[in-house]
Design a protein around this motif. Structure first.
Motif, PDB file in Angstrom:
ATOM      1  N   GLU A 214       0.859  -1.149   0.168  1.00 23.10           N
ATOM      2  CA  GLU A 214      -0.002   0.034  -0.180  1.00 23.10           C
ATOM      3  C   GLU A 214       0.883   1.386   0.042  1.00 23.10           C
ATOM      4  OE1 GLU A 214      -4.182   1.444   2.097  1.00 23.10           O
ATOM      5  OE2 GLU A 214      -3.144  -0.104   2.966  1.00 23.10           O
ATOM      6  N   ILE A 215       0.772   1.980  -0.989  1.00 25.25           N
ATOM      7  CA  ILE A 215       1.668   3.279  -1.197  1.00 25.25           C
ATOM      8  C   ILE A 215       0.763   4.466  -0.913  1.00 25.25           C
ATOM      9  CG2 ILE A 215       3.114   4.762  -2.727  1.00 25.25           C
ATOM     10  CD1 ILE A 215       4.254   1.882  -1.952  1.00 25.25           C
ATOM     11  N   LYS A 216       0.899   5.440   0.156  1.00 24.96           N
ATOM     12  CA  LYS A 216       0.161   6.496   0.508  1.00 24.96           C
ATOM     13  C   LYS A 216       0.487   7.622  -0.607  1.00 24.96           C
ATOM     14  CE  LYS A 216      -1.209   4.597   4.230  1.00 24.96           C
ATOM     15  NZ  LYS A 216      -2.602   4.310   4.438  1.00 24.96           N
ATOM     16  N   SER A 217      -0.663   8.323  -1.052  1.00 31.41           N
ATOM     17  CA  SER A 217      -0.285   9.308  -1.891  1.00 31.41           C
ATOM     18  C   SER A 217       0.563  10.478  -1.226  1.00 31.41           C
ATOM     19  CB  SER A 217      -1.635   9.868  -2.669  1.00 31.41           C
ATOM     20  OG  SER A 217      -2.643  10.267  -1.473  1.00 31.41           O
ATOM     21  N   GLU A 218       1.364  11.272  -2.032  1.00 28.46           N
ATOM     22  CA  GLU A 218       2.279  12.238  -1.374  1.00 28.46           C
ATOM     23  C   GLU A 218       1.544  13.426  -1.750  1.00 28.46           C
ATOM     24  OE1 GLU A 218       6.057  11.978  -3.197  1.00 28.46           O
ATOM     25  OE2 GLU A 218       6.314   9.717  -2.413  1.00 28.46           O
ATOM     26  N   GLU A 219       1.819  14.419  -0.716  1.00 31.28           N
ATOM     27  CA  GLU A 219       1.404  15.801  -1.014  1.00 31.28           C
ATOM     28  C   GLU A 219       2.243  16.519  -2.411  1.00 31.28           C
ATOM     29  OE1 GLU A 219      -0.697  17.779   0.598  1.00 31.28           O
ATOM     30  OE2 GLU A 219      -1.588  15.945   1.327  1.00 31.28           O
ATOM     31  N   ILE A 220       1.502  17.258  -3.078  1.00 33.72           N
ATOM     32  CA  ILE A 220       2.079  17.671  -4.358  1.00 33.72           C
ATOM     33  C   ILE A 220       2.317  19.120  -4.098  1.00 33.72           C
ATOM     34  CG2 ILE A 220       1.754  18.080  -6.773  1.00 33.72           C
ATOM     35  CD1 ILE A 220       0.074  15.531  -6.718  1.00 33.72           C
ATOM     36  N   THR A 221       3.656  19.528  -4.499  1.00 31.17           N
ATOM     37  CA  THR A 221       4.075  20.900  -4.342  1.00 31.17           C
ATOM     38  C   THR A 221       4.788  21.516  -5.403  1.00 31.17           C
ATOM     39  OG1 THR A 221       5.976  20.388  -2.964  1.00 31.17           O
ATOM     40  CG2 THR A 221       3.940  20.916  -1.824  1.00 31.17           C
ATOM     41  N   PRO A 222       4.030  22.102  -6.528  1.00 29.67           N
ATOM     42  CA  PRO A 222       4.816  22.491  -7.534  1.00 29.67           C
ATOM     43  C   PRO A 222       5.849  23.515  -7.423  1.00 29.67           C
ATOM     44  CG  PRO A 222       2.474  23.555  -7.608  1.00 29.67           C
ATOM     45  CD  PRO A 222       2.711  22.742  -6.406  1.00 29.67           C
ATOM     46  N   ASP A 223       6.729  23.639  -8.247  1.00 27.98           N
ATOM     47  CA  ASP A 223       7.988  24.933  -8.227  1.00 27.98           C
ATOM     48  C   ASP A 223       7.045  25.942  -8.679  1.00 27.98           C
ATOM     49  OD1 ASP A 223      10.384  22.608  -9.595  1.00 27.98           O
ATOM     50  OD2 ASP A 223       9.918  23.317  -7.468  1.00 27.98           O
ATOM     51  N   LEU A 224       7.650  27.193  -8.542  1.00 26.63           N
ATOM     52  CA  LEU A 224       7.282  28.457  -8.965  1.00 26.63           C
ATOM     53  C   LEU A 224       7.331  28.670 -10.268  1.00 26.63           C
ATOM     54  CD1 LEU A 224       8.290  30.827  -5.823  1.00 26.63           C
ATOM     55  CD2 LEU A 224       5.833  29.775  -5.987  1.00 26.63           C
ATOM     56  N   ILE A 225       6.278  28.154 -10.974  1.00 21.36           N
ATOM     57  CA  ILE A 225       6.299  28.267 -12.393  1.00 21.36           C
ATOM     58  C   ILE A 225       5.111  29.016 -12.985  1.00 21.36           C
ATOM     59  CG2 ILE A 225       6.242  26.715 -14.600  1.00 21.36           C
ATOM     60  CD1 ILE A 225       7.529  24.613 -13.055  1.00 21.36           C
ATOM     61  N   SER A 226       5.095  29.914 -13.937  1.00 16.03           N
ATOM     62  CA  SER A 226       4.033  30.702 -14.260  1.00 16.03           C
ATOM     63  C   SER A 226       3.006  29.823 -15.220  1.00 16.03           C
ATOM     64  CB  SER A 226       4.435  31.752 -15.241  1.00 16.03           C
ATOM     65  OG  SER A 226       3.412  32.137 -15.980  1.00 16.03           O
TER      66      SER A 226
ATOM     67  N   GLU B  30      -3.130  17.623 -24.074  1.00 18.00           N
ATOM     68  CA  GLU B  30      -3.769  16.781 -23.164  1.00 18.00           C
ATOM     69  C   GLU B  30      -3.357  16.675 -21.925  1.00 18.00           C
ATOM     70  OE1 GLU B  30      -5.497  13.726 -26.923  1.00 18.00           O
ATOM     71  OE2 GLU B  30      -3.189  13.477 -25.858  1.00 18.00           O
ATOM     72  N   LEU B  31      -4.481  16.466 -20.974  1.00 15.04           N
ATOM     73  CA  LEU B  31      -4.040  16.499 -19.462  1.00 15.04           C
ATOM     74  C   LEU B  31      -3.706  15.239 -19.051  1.00 15.04           C
ATOM     75  CD1 LEU B  31      -6.951  18.418 -17.713  1.00 15.04           C
ATOM     76  CD2 LEU B  31      -4.355  19.268 -17.878  1.00 15.04           C
ATOM     77  N   PRO B  32      -2.608  14.993 -18.371  1.00 18.39           N
ATOM     78  CA  PRO B  32      -2.051  13.571 -17.754  1.00 18.39           C
ATOM     79  C   PRO B  32      -3.103  12.862 -16.864  1.00 18.39           C
ATOM     80  CG  PRO B  32      -1.123  15.189 -16.579  1.00 18.39           C
ATOM     81  CD  PRO B  32      -2.075  16.056 -17.494  1.00 18.39           C
ATOM     82  N   ARG B  33      -3.004  11.647 -16.646  1.00 18.40           N
ATOM     83  CA  ARG B  33      -3.994  10.873 -15.937  1.00 18.40           C
ATOM     84  C   ARG B  33      -3.850  11.059 -14.527  1.00 18.40           C
ATOM     85  NH1 ARG B  33      -1.995   5.915 -16.477  1.00 18.40           N
ATOM     86  NH2 ARG B  33      -3.671   5.061 -15.412  1.00 18.40           N
ATOM     87  N   SER B  34      -2.904  11.639 -13.718  1.00 15.15           N
ATOM     88  CA  SER B  34      -2.865  11.936 -12.427  1.00 15.15           C
ATOM     89  C   SER B  34      -1.971  13.433 -12.107  1.00 15.15           C
ATOM     90  CB  SER B  34      -1.821  10.771 -11.800  1.00 15.15           C
ATOM     91  OG  SER B  34      -0.552  11.153 -12.014  1.00 15.15           O
ATOM     92  N   PRO B  35      -2.361  13.821 -11.029  1.00 17.39           N
ATOM     93  CA  PRO B  35      -1.716  15.440 -10.669  1.00 17.39           C
ATOM     94  C   PRO B  35      -0.235  14.882 -10.665  1.00 17.39           C
ATOM     95  CG  PRO B  35      -3.887  14.700  -9.283  1.00 17.39           C
ATOM     96  CD  PRO B  35      -3.497  13.523 -10.072  1.00 17.39           C
ATOM     97  N   LYS B  36       0.312  13.994 -10.132  1.00 16.87           N
ATOM     98  CA  LYS B  36       1.422  13.665 -10.039  1.00 16.87           C
ATOM     99  C   LYS B  36       2.280  13.910 -11.295  1.00 16.87           C
ATOM    100  CE  LYS B  36       4.870  10.764  -7.436  1.00 16.87           C
ATOM    101  NZ  LYS B  36       5.135   9.580  -6.916  1.00 16.87           N
ATOM    102  N   ASP B  37       1.689  13.397 -12.316  1.00 16.60           N
ATOM    103  CA  ASP B  37       2.233  13.391 -13.795  1.00 16.60           C
ATOM    104  C   ASP B  37       2.115  14.881 -14.192  1.00 16.60           C
ATOM    105  OD1 ASP B  37       2.654  10.919 -13.939  1.00 16.60           O
ATOM    106  OD2 ASP B  37       0.908  10.253 -14.726  1.00 16.60           O
ATOM    107  N   TYR B  38       0.975  15.363 -13.826  1.00 12.08           N
ATOM    108  CA  TYR B  38       0.941  16.950 -14.256  1.00 12.08           C
ATOM    109  C   TYR B  38       2.370  17.677 -13.449  1.00 12.08           C
ATOM    110  CZ  TYR B  38      -0.497  21.848 -14.568  1.00 12.08           C
ATOM    111  OH  TYR B  38      -0.645  23.387 -14.691  1.00 12.08           O
ATOM    112  N   ILE B  39       2.687  17.495 -12.325  1.00 17.59           N
ATOM    113  CA  ILE B  39       3.713  18.191 -11.782  1.00 17.59           C
ATOM    114  C   ILE B  39       5.024  17.692 -12.407  1.00 17.59           C
ATOM    115  CG2 ILE B  39       5.044  18.569  -9.537  1.00 17.59           C
ATOM    116  CD1 ILE B  39       2.317  19.665  -9.607  1.00 17.59           C
ATOM    117  N   HIS B  40       5.130  16.349 -12.849  1.00 16.78           N
ATOM    118  CA  HIS B  40       6.312  15.905 -13.590  1.00 16.78           C
ATOM    119  C   HIS B  40       6.485  16.861 -14.867  1.00 16.78           C
ATOM    120  CE1 HIS B  40       6.586  11.750 -11.322  1.00 16.78           C
ATOM    121  NE2 HIS B  40       7.054  12.788 -10.449  1.00 16.78           N
ATOM    122  N   ARG B  41       5.421  16.932 -15.536  1.00 15.81           N
ATOM    123  CA  ARG B  41       5.460  17.600 -16.897  1.00 15.81           C
ATOM    124  C   ARG B  41       5.900  19.083 -16.707  1.00 15.81           C
ATOM    125  NH1 ARG B  41      -0.224  16.200 -20.306  1.00 15.81           N
ATOM    126  NH2 ARG B  41       0.170  14.111 -20.378  1.00 15.81           N
TER     127      ARG B  41
END
Length: 384
Positions: free
Chosen positions: A215-227, A327-338
């Protein structure tokens, strides 16, 4: 979970040198926690239950050991499929199959993989199926192929059910029951789900035998300061809007993300047709093709690189100014990676997302997870 997990490498997980070389060439560095636990268990042919959100690294956690097992065993697949991966949607089917291709590209024992799903003609799929090692399928199309005797799953070695909660929520329970009734009793079972709701729990009881539970707990997502900005746009106006933004803004070195190989190739063709130099970057490209595209893009001679999420792991550019989510990614985490591909090394970066009406709910989820609301611009007011 052991604290030592975060210090482990892929070389600690029991994988062969050939698989490790494939991992290196795919630009994977450190294993995710789910990979650290799942890979050794699958190599030992144990049943595995993974409770994890999208973006946790689960696809590679089962694909890598399955490829390892195929390298070690002489399968002779004809109509009979040794490995079956069941997924809820055609988009996920295509993405999983892309992961297989990327990791198997340099292996000594060639692995034939194929993704099958509805919404397209069944005949071309039937013609290509013979000799498939790993079949990635949506439930309905799998049953169609079984009914036409195009394949057999009576001698299956390994079953993977990915995103089980979504499979069931989309109404595929009867299809899953029918598929399970056709499988041999002796097989390895791997199940992944984001939740443990009642329907999933019942399926787990039916399917798995003494599984290793991860079981993997989802992590908090904190993006860098990107416009960041977003444009509300209809599906048919997405391409013209992107071209307008690139030309009007005089954008150069633009990394554009799509959710599938097909979408990447289609968008690349339309950009080139309209005088905007672009190349696609995904798992269907040869290693040489990907290397050349990246070389041109990094060097500044290529204006637009259109990439899928998996392939984009190999893109590391210090001063990349623009990232576009076509196109949007499938997960918020992938969005941050992008979006994290831009705004590096103290340089400014912009992340732009094209949002359709159908995307709006998912877009709200992404913003909520990253705890940041992005201005939405209505493209109806833009003349292009």
């Amino acid at each position: 979970m052991s604290e030592n997990i975060r210090f482990m490498n892929f070389s600690d997980l029991g994988l062969s040198s050939q698989i490790l070389e494939a991992i290196r060439k795919a630009n994977y560095e450190k294993p995710y926690p789910i990979q650290v636990e799942a890979i050794p268990a699958i190599l030992q042919k144990k049943d595995v239950l993974g409770i994890a959100q999208t973006g946790s690294g689960k696809t590679a956690s089962y694909i890598l050991p399955i490829l390892e097992l195929i390298q070690k065993k002489e399968y002779n697949p004809g109509r009979s499929i040794p490995v079956l991966v069941i997924v809820p949607t055609r988009e996920l089917a295509a993405q999983v199959e892309e992961v297989i291709r990327v990791f198997s590209e340099h292996l000594p024992r060639k692995v034939k993989s194929m993704a099958v799903f509805g919404g397209v003609s069944i005949n071309p799929q039937m013609m290509k199926l013979h000799g498939t090692d790993i079949l990635v399928a949506t439930p309905g199309r799998l049953l169609d192929l079984l009914s036409k005797n195009s394949i057999s799953i009576s001698e299956l070695n390994t079953l993977v059910l990915d995103e089980a909660d979504k499979v069931l929520s989309l109404g595929f329970k009867e299809e899953i029951d029918e598929i399970l009734s056709r499988l041999p009793k002796k097989r390895q079972n791997i199940l992944f789900s984001a939740t443990m709701e009642d329907p999933v729990a019942l399926l787990i009881d039916k399917l798995l035998k003494k599984p290793l539970k991860i079981e993997i707990k989802s992590e908090e997502i904190t993006p860098d300061l990107i416009s960041q900005s977003a444009y509300l746009v209809s599906q048919e106006r997405k391409g013209p809007l992107l071209r307008h933004l690139i030309l009007e803004g005089d954008w150069n070195q633009v990394l554009v993300f799509t959710s599938s190989i097909r979408a990447a190739d289609n968008l690349t063709a339309k950009l080139n047709k309209n005088g905007i130099q672009a190349m696609s970057f995904h798992g269907d490209k040869t290693q040489g093709g990907r290397t050349e595209a990246l070389k041109q893009f990094k060097g500044g001679s290529l204006r637009v690189l259109v990439a899928t999420d998996l392939a984009a792991r190999g893109i590391d550019i210090k001063f990349l100014p623009y990232v576009v989510n076509f196109e949007l990614p499938r997960s918020p985490k992938d969005y941050i990676h992008r979006i994290g591909r831009t705004g590096r090394a103290g340089s400014e970066g912009e992340a732009i997302s094209l949002i359709t009406e159908e995307d709006q709910h998912h877009w709200k989820v992404i913003q909520k997870k990253m705890k940041r609301w992005v201005e939405m611009i209505d493209s109806e007011n833009i003349d292009f």
